[in-house]
Design a protein around this motif. Structure first.
Motif, PDB file in Angstrom:
ATOM      1  N   VAL A 163       1.481  -0.980   7.056  1.00  0.00           N
ATOM      2  CA  VAL A 163       2.225  -0.298   5.988  1.00  0.00           C
ATOM      3  C   VAL A 163       3.281   0.653   6.539  1.00  0.00           C
ATOM      4  O   VAL A 163       4.211   1.021   5.818  1.00  0.00           O
ATOM      5  CB  VAL A 163       1.299   0.407   4.970  1.00  0.00           C
ATOM      6  CG1 VAL A 163       0.416  -0.618   4.267  1.00  0.00           C
ATOM      7  CG2 VAL A 163       0.475   1.501   5.615  1.00  0.00           C
ATOM      8  N   GLY A 173       6.333  -1.499   6.748  1.00  0.00           N
ATOM      9  CA  GLY A 173       6.939  -1.811   5.457  1.00  0.00           C
ATOM     10  C   GLY A 173       5.898  -1.807   4.365  1.00  0.00           C
ATOM     11  O   GLY A 173       4.696  -1.918   4.622  1.00  0.00           O
ATOM     12  N   GLU A 174       6.361  -1.665   3.152  1.00  0.00           N
ATOM     13  CA  GLU A 174       5.463  -1.613   1.995  1.00  0.00           C
ATOM     14  C   GLU A 174       4.811  -2.975   1.772  1.00  0.00           C
ATOM     15  O   GLU A 174       5.464  -4.008   1.899  1.00  0.00           O
ATOM     16  CB  GLU A 174       6.290  -1.209   0.763  1.00  0.00           C
ATOM     17  CG  GLU A 174       5.485  -0.858  -0.445  1.00  0.00           C
ATOM     18  CD  GLU A 174       6.372  -0.327  -1.562  1.00  0.00           C
ATOM     19  OE1 GLU A 174       6.100   0.783  -2.017  1.00  0.00           O
ATOM     20  OE2 GLU A 174       7.316  -1.027  -1.969  1.00  0.00           O
ATOM     21  N   LEU A 220      -1.095   7.251   3.816  1.00  0.00           N
ATOM     22  CA  LEU A 220      -0.305   6.288   3.073  1.00  0.00           C
ATOM     23  C   LEU A 220      -0.261   6.686   1.607  1.00  0.00           C
ATOM     24  O   LEU A 220      -1.060   7.506   1.152  1.00  0.00           O
ATOM     25  CB  LEU A 220      -0.805   4.842   3.256  1.00  0.00           C
ATOM     26  CG  LEU A 220      -2.166   4.381   2.729  1.00  0.00           C
ATOM     27  CD1 LEU A 220      -2.191   4.205   1.218  1.00  0.00           C
ATOM     28  CD2 LEU A 220      -2.513   3.055   3.354  1.00  0.00           C
ATOM     29  N   ALA A 225       2.433   2.130   1.121  1.00  0.00           N
ATOM     30  CA  ALA A 225       3.449   2.433   2.130  1.00  0.00           C
ATOM     31  C   ALA A 225       2.918   3.541   3.028  1.00  0.00           C
ATOM     32  O   ALA A 225       2.265   4.478   2.563  1.00  0.00           O
ATOM     33  CB  ALA A 225       4.747   2.873   1.465  1.00  0.00           C
TER      34      ALA A 225
END
Length: 103
Positions: free
Chosen positions: A17, A20-21, A51, A63
């Motif tokens: 994460v 990237g998401e 996160l 994310a």
């Protein structure tokens, strides 16, 4: 934070994460465990502040929080400095001349 990072799966999820998401369901597909188990790992990381999650329709997107990870890295660097100083002090002890009780 350290509890959250103590588990290999959580560290791997965090690594993903941070790059990237990802939806939680996409994350879950990468592991040989139930969706619910991955959700629990994500929840531990979220509670630790490592996160964030947001909803997009029916999906939960996760994310990584780069600033939180930098904070952990900074804290570990501080701990390392403290322990290195202590180890250096212990290494210096054998170099000191012995003292006697009569002095």
């Amino acid at each position: 934070m350290f509890h959250a990072l103590s588990d290999r799966t959580r560290r791997d999820i965090l690594r993903r994460v941070l790059a990237g998401e990802h939806s939680v369901s996409t994350l879950a597909a990468k592991y040989d465990m139930s969706f619910a188990a991955v959700q629990k790992h994500v929840a531990v990381l979220e509670r630790a502040g490592l996160l964030t999650k947001r909803r997009q329709g029916r999906e939960q997107l996760a994310a990584g929080d780069v600033e939180a990870v930098r904070s952990v890295a900074s804290m570990l660097t501080d701990f390392e400095s403290i322990w290195r100083g202590r180890i250096d002090a212990m290494d210096a002890l054998p170099a000191q001349p012995p003292t006697t009780d009569m002095e």
